[in-house]
Design an enzyme around this catalytic site. Sequence first.
Site, mmCIF file in Angstrom:
data_model
loop_
_atom_site.group_PDB
_atom_site.id
_atom_site.type_symbol
_atom_site.label_atom_id
_atom_site.label_comp_id
_atom_site.label_asym_id
_atom_site.label_seq_id
_atom_site.Cartn_x
_atom_site.Cartn_y
_atom_site.Cartn_z
ATOM 1 N N ASP A 168 -10.103 3.138 1.987
ATOM 2 C CA ASP A 168 -10.315 2.525 3.311
ATOM 3 C C ASP A 168 -11.000 3.504 4.267
ATOM 4 O OD1 ASP A 168 -9.172 0.024 2.738
ATOM 5 O OD2 ASP A 168 -7.155 0.748 3.187
ATOM 6 N N LYS A 201 0.815 -1.220 0.000
ATOM 7 C CA LYS A 201 0.000 0.000 0.000
ATOM 8 C C LYS A 201 0.854 1.279 0.000
ATOM 9 C CE LYS A 201 -4.293 -1.700 1.992
ATOM 10 N NZ LYS A 201 -5.376 -1.410 2.932
HETATM 11 N N1 LIG Z 1 -12.416 -4.663 7.639
HETATM 12 C C1 LIG Z 1 -11.530 -4.230 6.765
HETATM 13 O O1 LIG Z 1 -11.869 -3.835 5.630
HETATM 14 C C2 LIG Z 1 -10.087 -4.135 7.151
HETATM 15 C C3 LIG Z 1 -9.238 -3.232 6.483
HETATM 16 C C4 LIG Z 1 -7.893 -3.165 6.873
HETATM 17 C C5 LIG Z 1 -7.431 -3.993 7.903
HETATM 18 N N2 LIG Z 1 -8.288 -4.857 8.517
HETATM 19 C C6 LIG Z 1 -7.807 -5.708 9.615
HETATM 20 O O2 LIG Z 1 -7.237 -4.875 10.604
HETATM 21 C C7 LIG Z 1 -6.125 -5.483 11.233
HETATM 22 C C8 LIG Z 1 -4.916 -4.559 11.208
HETATM 23 O O3 LIG Z 1 -4.533 -4.283 9.865
HETATM 24 P P1 LIG Z 1 -3.301 -3.278 9.538
HETATM 25 O O4 LIG Z 1 -3.186 -3.261 8.071
HETATM 26 O O5 LIG Z 1 -3.462 -1.993 10.281
HETATM 27 O O6 LIG Z 1 -2.081 -4.086 10.164
HETATM 28 P P2 LIG Z 1 -0.667 -3.549 10.672
HETATM 29 O O7 LIG Z 1 -0.296 -2.295 9.958
HETATM 30 O O8 LIG Z 1 0.254 -4.707 10.634
HETATM 31 O O9 LIG Z 1 -0.934 -3.160 12.242
HETATM 32 C C9 LIG Z 1 -1.184 -4.140 13.206
HETATM 33 C C10 LIG Z 1 -1.569 -3.493 14.536
HETATM 34 O O10 LIG Z 1 -1.889 -4.549 15.456
HETATM 35 C C11 LIG Z 1 -1.081 -4.413 16.628
HETATM 36 N N3 LIG Z 1 -0.763 -5.736 17.181
HETATM 37 C C12 LIG Z 1 -0.412 -6.852 16.502
HETATM 38 N N4 LIG Z 1 -0.175 -7.867 17.368
HETATM 39 C C13 LIG Z 1 -0.381 -7.385 18.621
HETATM 40 C C14 LIG Z 1 -0.295 -7.946 19.930
HETATM 41 N N5 LIG Z 1 0.029 -9.224 20.126
HETATM 42 N N6 LIG Z 1 -0.599 -7.149 20.985
HETATM 43 C C15 LIG Z 1 -0.945 -5.852 20.815
HETATM 44 N N7 LIG Z 1 -1.035 -5.257 19.581
HETATM 45 C C16 LIG Z 1 -0.754 -6.019 18.505
HETATM 46 C C17 LIG Z 1 0.160 -3.692 16.157
HETATM 47 O O11 LIG Z 1 0.811 -3.099 17.270
HETATM 48 P P3 LIG Z 1 2.396 -2.704 17.225
HETATM 49 O O12 LIG Z 1 2.450 -1.364 16.557
HETATM 50 O O13 LIG Z 1 2.780 -2.695 18.642
HETATM 51 O O14 LIG Z 1 3.091 -3.789 16.420
HETATM 52 C C18 LIG Z 1 -0.454 -2.675 15.179
HETATM 53 O O15 LIG Z 1 -1.016 -1.589 15.881
HETATM 54 C C19 LIG Z 1 -5.931 -6.803 10.487
HETATM 55 O O16 LIG Z 1 -6.519 -7.825 11.254
HETATM 56 C C20 LIG Z 1 -6.673 -6.632 9.182
HETATM 57 O O17 LIG Z 1 -7.188 -7.850 8.687
HETATM 58 C C21 LIG Z 1 -9.605 -4.938 8.172
#
Ligand SMILES: NC(=O)c1ccc[n+]([C@@H]2O[C@H](COP(=O)([O-])OP(=O)(O)OC[C@H]3O[C@@H](n4cnc5c(N)ncnc54)[C@H](OP(=O)(O)O)[C@@H]3O)[C@@H](O)[C@H]2O)c1
Length: 272
Positions: A101, A64
């Site tokens: 998004d 992205k």
């Molecule tokens: N519904 C939809 O259309 C949609 C759209 C986009 C994303 N999503 C979902 O949203 C989620 C995040 O996506 P993203 O693209 O933002 O991912 P990302 O950029 O990888 O961010 C992941 C986030 O989760 C936190 N995290 C991961 N493991 C953790 C743990 N064990 N304890 C505490 N915090 C933790 C990370 O914290 P740190 O900064 O500390 O690593 C970070 O804030 C995914 O599950 C994705 O499938 C859904």
Amino acid sequence: VIKACVIGHPLSHSLSPLIHNHWFQTYGIEGIYKAMPVPPEQLLPTIEILRQNYNGFNVTLPFKRTLIPLCQTLGSTAQIIAAVNTVTVGQDGSFHGRNTDTYGFAQNLQQKFPNFDWRKGSALILGAGGAARAIAYALKEKGVAKIYISNRTSSHAAALSAQFSLENLKWDSRENFPADLNLLINTTSLGMKGQPPLDLDLSSLPSSTTVYDIVYAPLITPMLQAAQTRGNPIVTGIGMLLHQAVPAFEVWTGVRPEVTPELETILLQAMP
Ligand SMILES: NC(=O)c1ccc[n+]([C@@H]2O[C@H](COP(=O)([O-])OP(=O)(O)OC[C@H]3O[C@@H](n4cnc5c(N)ncnc54)[C@H](OP(=O)(O)O)[C@@H]3O)[C@@H](O)[C@H]2O)c1
């Protein structure tokens, strides 16, 4: 024939082909939408193929941000959140990058609760990754006056706070919910199938706070289950995925598609 696809890596369970191909069929448009897994080292040759043969494509993790300098023009949201999820290929092969998004997040809530008042109180975002950035901008655009953010790695939250003037809440204090909290949003990957649940005690959450989880597999995450049990309004994440696809389909075909309960059911049945 309209040709579109989604690029990402890995791309094992993308639901985007189901959404777009359903709309091609519904609106009688000749078109095909594929999932195209692209290892990072293959990105540049692949996008040259897309430039020659496709009308547009979606972009997901981990590309992205990578697509930003590869687009000749960018929509304002893509510029502000520095992430592209939708590309339109011009007649001359140029790329116009957008981010939908932010729209998908807000539209999902508004479709479920048309009278939701964004300006009524504060909002708390849990997580500070790519999705949180899109959501922080959506909340700003909607006029939410006070936005809190809480993330395991505080430096990631600090970067978002600096850009969007958010208030930091320590990860260990994430259950100290503000008394005027109108909206609580999980944007971490916790609660997703195969991940630990989000550890969050809702007992001090105001009963009127709307609880929104953008994780959609499972549809009702443990956080949403807990919120539902105590009577808080809830919003699931599947609609964000559906609504972010609407502007993409529209720019490629000229037809604005509808998100229907029928399509939501098709997606839920296809979930891994
Ligand atoms: N519904 C939809 O259309 C949609 C759209 C986009 C994303 N999503 C979902 O949203 C989620 C995040 O996506 P993203 O693209 O933002 O991912 P990302 O950029 O990888 O961010 C992941 C986030 O989760 C936190 N995290 C991961 N493991 C953790 C743990 N064990 N304890 C505490 N915090 C933790 C990370 O914290 P740190 O900064 O500390 O690593 C970070 O804030 C995914 O599950 C994705 O499938 C859904």
